[in-house]
Design an enzyme around this catalytic site. Structure first.
Site, PDB file in Angstrom:
ATOM      1  N   GLY A  17       0.003   4.917  -1.235  1.00 33.08           N
ATOM      2  CA  GLY A  17      -1.098   5.635  -0.608  1.00 33.08           C
ATOM      3  C   GLY A  17      -0.634   6.806   0.257  1.00 33.08           C
ATOM      4  CD  GLN A  18      -3.480  10.882   4.068  1.00 33.16           C
ATOM      5  OE1 GLN A  18      -4.351  10.078   4.427  1.00 33.16           O
ATOM      6  NE2 GLN A  18      -3.440  12.118   4.512  1.00 33.16           N
ATOM      7  CG  ASP A  66      -0.030   0.617  -3.963  1.00 33.52           C
ATOM      8  OD1 ASP A  66      -1.012   0.451  -4.708  1.00 33.52           O
ATOM      9  OD2 ASP A  66      -0.077   1.290  -2.916  1.00 33.52           O
ATOM     10  CE1 TYR A 103     -10.805   1.983   6.867  1.00 38.58           C
ATOM     11  CE2 TYR A 103     -11.683   3.444   8.551  1.00 38.58           C
ATOM     12  CZ  TYR A 103     -10.609   2.944   7.843  1.00 38.58           C
ATOM     13  OH  TYR A 103      -9.346   3.415   8.112  1.00 38.58           O
ATOM     14  CE  LYS A 162      -8.618  -0.116   8.823  1.00 39.69           C
ATOM     15  NZ  LYS A 162      -7.341  -0.612   8.318  1.00 39.69           N
ATOM     16  N   GLY A 216       0.861  -1.197   0.000  1.00 37.04           N
ATOM     17  CA  GLY A 216       0.000   0.000   0.000  1.00 37.04           C
ATOM     18  C   GLY A 216       0.889   1.236   0.000  1.00 37.04           C
ATOM     19  CG  ASP A 228      -4.478  -7.967  -5.925  1.00 33.87           C
ATOM     20  OD1 ASP A 228      -4.749  -7.629  -4.752  1.00 33.87           O
ATOM     21  OD2 ASP A 228      -5.343  -8.315  -6.764  1.00 33.87           O
ATOM     22  CB  ILE A 229      -2.466  -7.389  -0.428  1.00 36.41           C
ATOM     23  CG1 ILE A 229      -2.184  -8.138   0.871  1.00 36.41           C
ATOM     24  CG2 ILE A 229      -3.800  -6.682  -0.343  1.00 36.41           C
ATOM     25  CD1 ILE A 229      -0.949  -8.962   0.895  1.00 36.41           C
TER      26      ILE A 229
HETATM   27  P1  NAD Z   1      -4.766   5.058   0.802  1.00 33.51           P
HETATM   28  O1  NAD Z   1      -6.079   4.745   0.214  1.00 33.51           O
HETATM   29  O2  NAD Z   1      -4.186   6.401   0.598  1.00 33.51           O
HETATM   30  O3  NAD Z   1      -3.689   3.988   0.342  1.00 33.51           O
HETATM   31  C1  NAD Z   1      -3.970   2.617   0.241  1.00 33.51           C
HETATM   32  C2  NAD Z   1      -3.042   2.045  -0.820  1.00 33.51           C
HETATM   33  O4  NAD Z   1      -3.328   0.652  -0.923  1.00 33.51           O
HETATM   34  C3  NAD Z   1      -3.268   2.646  -2.222  1.00 33.51           C
HETATM   35  O5  NAD Z   1      -2.061   3.106  -2.751  1.00 33.51           O
HETATM   36  C4  NAD Z   1      -3.835   1.496  -3.042  1.00 33.51           C
HETATM   37  O6  NAD Z   1      -3.413   1.492  -4.396  1.00 33.51           O
HETATM   38  C5  NAD Z   1      -3.260   0.304  -2.299  1.00 33.51           C
HETATM   39  N1  NAD Z   1      -4.053  -0.903  -2.528  1.00 33.51           N
HETATM   40  C6  NAD Z   1      -5.394  -1.010  -2.613  1.00 33.51           C
HETATM   41  N2  NAD Z   1      -5.739  -2.278  -2.868  1.00 33.51           N
HETATM   42  C7  NAD Z   1      -4.602  -2.990  -2.947  1.00 33.51           C
HETATM   43  C8  NAD Z   1      -4.305  -4.352  -3.186  1.00 33.51           C
HETATM   44  N3  NAD Z   1      -5.274  -5.234  -3.421  1.00 33.51           N
HETATM   45  N4  NAD Z   1      -3.023  -4.740  -3.188  1.00 33.51           N
HETATM   46  C9  NAD Z   1      -2.019  -3.846  -2.976  1.00 33.51           C
HETATM   47  N5  NAD Z   1      -2.236  -2.540  -2.755  1.00 33.51           N
HETATM   48  C10 NAD Z   1      -3.514  -2.117  -2.745  1.00 33.51           C
HETATM   49  O7  NAD Z   1      -4.887   4.736   2.374  1.00 33.51           O
HETATM   50  P2  NAD Z   1      -4.023   5.340   3.568  1.00 33.51           P
HETATM   51  O8  NAD Z   1      -4.694   6.560   4.047  1.00 33.51           O
HETATM   52  O9  NAD Z   1      -2.600   5.369   3.225  1.00 33.51           O
HETATM   53  O10 NAD Z   1      -4.316   4.236   4.681  1.00 33.51           O
HETATM   54  C11 NAD Z   1      -3.464   3.129   4.880  1.00 33.51           C
HETATM   55  C12 NAD Z   1      -4.021   2.310   6.024  1.00 33.51           C
HETATM   56  O11 NAD Z   1      -4.155   3.121   7.192  1.00 33.51           O
HETATM   57  C13 NAD Z   1      -5.420   1.715   5.781  1.00 33.51           C
HETATM   58  O12 NAD Z   1      -5.513   0.469   6.399  1.00 33.51           O
HETATM   59  C14 NAD Z   1      -6.331   2.687   6.478  1.00 33.51           C
HETATM   60  O13 NAD Z   1      -7.515   2.073   6.887  1.00 33.51           O
HETATM   61  C15 NAD Z   1      -5.489   3.080   7.675  1.00 33.51           C
HETATM   62  N6  NAD Z   1      -5.887   4.368   8.231  1.00 33.51           N
HETATM   63  C16 NAD Z   1      -5.682   5.526   7.519  1.00 33.51           C
HETATM   64  C17 NAD Z   1      -6.095   6.747   8.072  1.00 33.51           C
HETATM   65  C18 NAD Z   1      -5.896   8.043   7.337  1.00 33.51           C
HETATM   66  O14 NAD Z   1      -6.378   9.095   7.795  1.00 33.51           O
HETATM   67  N7  NAD Z   1      -5.183   8.064   6.217  1.00 33.51           N
HETATM   68  C19 NAD Z   1      -6.702   6.764   9.329  1.00 33.51           C
HETATM   69  C20 NAD Z   1      -6.929   5.563   9.997  1.00 33.51           C
HETATM   70  C21 NAD Z   1      -6.489   4.371   9.449  1.00 33.51           C
HETATM   71  N1  SER Z   2      -9.137   8.804   7.982  1.00 38.10           N
HETATM   72  C1  SER Z   2      -9.844   7.572   7.958  1.00 38.10           C
HETATM   73  C2  SER Z   2     -11.134   7.693   7.242  1.00 38.10           C
HETATM   74  O1  SER Z   2     -11.680   8.779   7.253  1.00 38.10           O
HETATM   75  C3  SER Z   2     -10.112   7.114   9.383  1.00 38.10           C
HETATM   76  O2  SER Z   2      -9.819   5.786   9.454  1.00 38.10           O
HETATM   77  O3  SER Z   2     -11.596   6.742   6.690  1.00 38.10           O
END
Ligand code: NAD
Ligand code: SER
Length: 313
Positions: free
Chosen positions: A12-13, A35, A143, A147, A9, A53-54
């Site tokens: 991602g962010q 990713d 979601y 979790k 991943g 792909d996970i």
């Molecule tokens: P994001 O959506 O920005 O990034 C997720 C990444 O996973 C993407 O780049 C996507 O291409 C990749 N992905 C999707 N499906 C895939 C697959 N099958 N195989 C491989 N890669 C795949 O999400 P994020 O904000 O970076 O969040 C990462 C984790 O942190 C998640 O589990 C999310 O629930 C958790 N989280 C994020 C936040 C937040 O505010 N960003 C808050 C709480 C929890």
């Molecule tokens: N930032 C995340 C969301 O809004 C919280 O897990 O989904």
């Protein structure tokens, strides 16, 4: 043997910044980004990237064994808002992705796993203010349900099979290097872009909707500090509450107005407000503080200054 890290991943962010920070601290040759999609140029140029792909378990096994991976950070998931649009796929990705990694770890192939949970594990019946580590948890989004179930499975794999899996319940994360991917807290990133672009922003949450939030720098530091902490300090194997700051759209707008005086915020509330209504206002992180000395550094004022400075560059 030194750690060999796989971040799944990584485009991602969180993944974007985590890969960069891990490469800086653990050595670029020890951190592999994976990713479905290509990460940004900085991540691509700084070290190895594999397309993965996970949900393809044999492919994940191959990447792990070919690269002698010892630690996995599993970030691939659907976030709260996107998940509501496709609940069955969200459940599949968020759960099967986790099982694929936990099962490989159970065989002793991977030594440590990081898997993030979220404040979305809490629901309307949880205490809203200073939500404790352990309390009523009845999430109403797919979601949040995924979790919460993931947390139970992490603890189960630790107790039954000794898998060293560690987790944080991230609040909404705010970053300038990478865009968020479909969450309810995404407005708190977008608002800074729009403030700089045209000094106005239309918010999809109510003006007084207070939520727990954190600056990405703090979140990345928390993640690495948790993973580096001695095993005996990790008392919680579901997921740790961590707290950074709490604010409403009105309050973040006011903090931006201190820098951009003509900035205006309007409201056009959508379905994401209903999700946010069920989440805490603020979080108690006393367990993380006690167990692995967690402490956030950024408040709203410092974050706004930093975001506007970095985005305007
Ligand atoms: P994001 O959506 O920005 O990034 C997720 C990444 O996973 C993407 O780049 C996507 O291409 C990749 N992905 C999707 N499906 C895939 C697959 N099958 N195989 C491989 N890669 C795949 O999400 P994020 O904000 O970076 O969040 C990462 C984790 O942190 C998640 O589990 C999310 O629930 C958790 N989280 C994020 C936040 C937040 O505010 N960003 C808050 C709480 C929890
Ligand atoms: N930032 C995340 C969301 O809004 C919280 O897990 O989904």
């Amino acid at each position: 043997m030194s750690e060999k890290i796989l971040v799944i991943g990584a485009a991602g962010q969180i993944g974007t910044e985590l890969v960069l920070k891990l490469r800086e601290s653990k050595g670029a040759e020890n951190v592999i980004a994976a990713d479905l999609k290509k990460p940004n140029e900085e991540v691509l140029a700084g070290g190895k990237f594999v397309q993965l792909d996970i949900l393809d378990e044999p492919a994940a096994r191959t990447v792990i064994s070919d690269n002698s991976i010892t630690e996995v950070y599993l970030l691939a998931a659907l976030l709260s808002a996107t998940a509501e649009k496709n609940p069955m796929f969200a459940w599949k990705l968020n759960m099967d992705g986790l099982f694929n990694i936990l099962n490989i770890a159970k065989e002793g192939i991977i030594k440590k796993v990081f898997w993030p949970s979220s404040i979305a594990v809490f629901g309307p019946s949880s205490p809203k203010k200073n939500t404790p580590q352990t309390t009523i948890m009845e999430p109403i989004t797919v979601y949040g349900i995924s979790k919460q179930a993931g947390e139970r499975w992490c603890e189960y794999y630790f107790r039954q099979y000794g898998v060293d899996v560690r987790s944080i319940r991230y609040p909404g994360l705010i970053s300038y290097k990478s865009l968020p991917g479909g969450g309810t807290t995404d407005y708190a990133v977008d608002i800074y872009y729009k403030a700089l672009e045209n000094a106005s922003f239309t918010c999809f949450l109510d003006e007084n909707m207070k939520l727990p939030m954190m600056y990405m720098e703090d979140a990345i530091r928390a993640t690495i500090e948790l993973m580096d902490a001695p095993i005996e300090n990790i008392k919680i194997r579901s997921s740790y509450n961590i707290s950074g700051m709490s604010f409403s759209p009105k309050e973040i707008a006011q903090s931006i107005q201190n820098h951009i005086s003509g900035f205006k915020i309007n409201y056009s509330i959508d379905y994401r407000n209903k999700i946010a209504e069920t989440w805490p206002d603020s979080i108690s992180d006393s367990s993380a503080r006690e167990d692995w000395d967690w402490e956030a550094r950024y408040g709203l004022k410092e974050m706004t200054k930093n975001m506007l400075k970095n985005l305007s560059q």
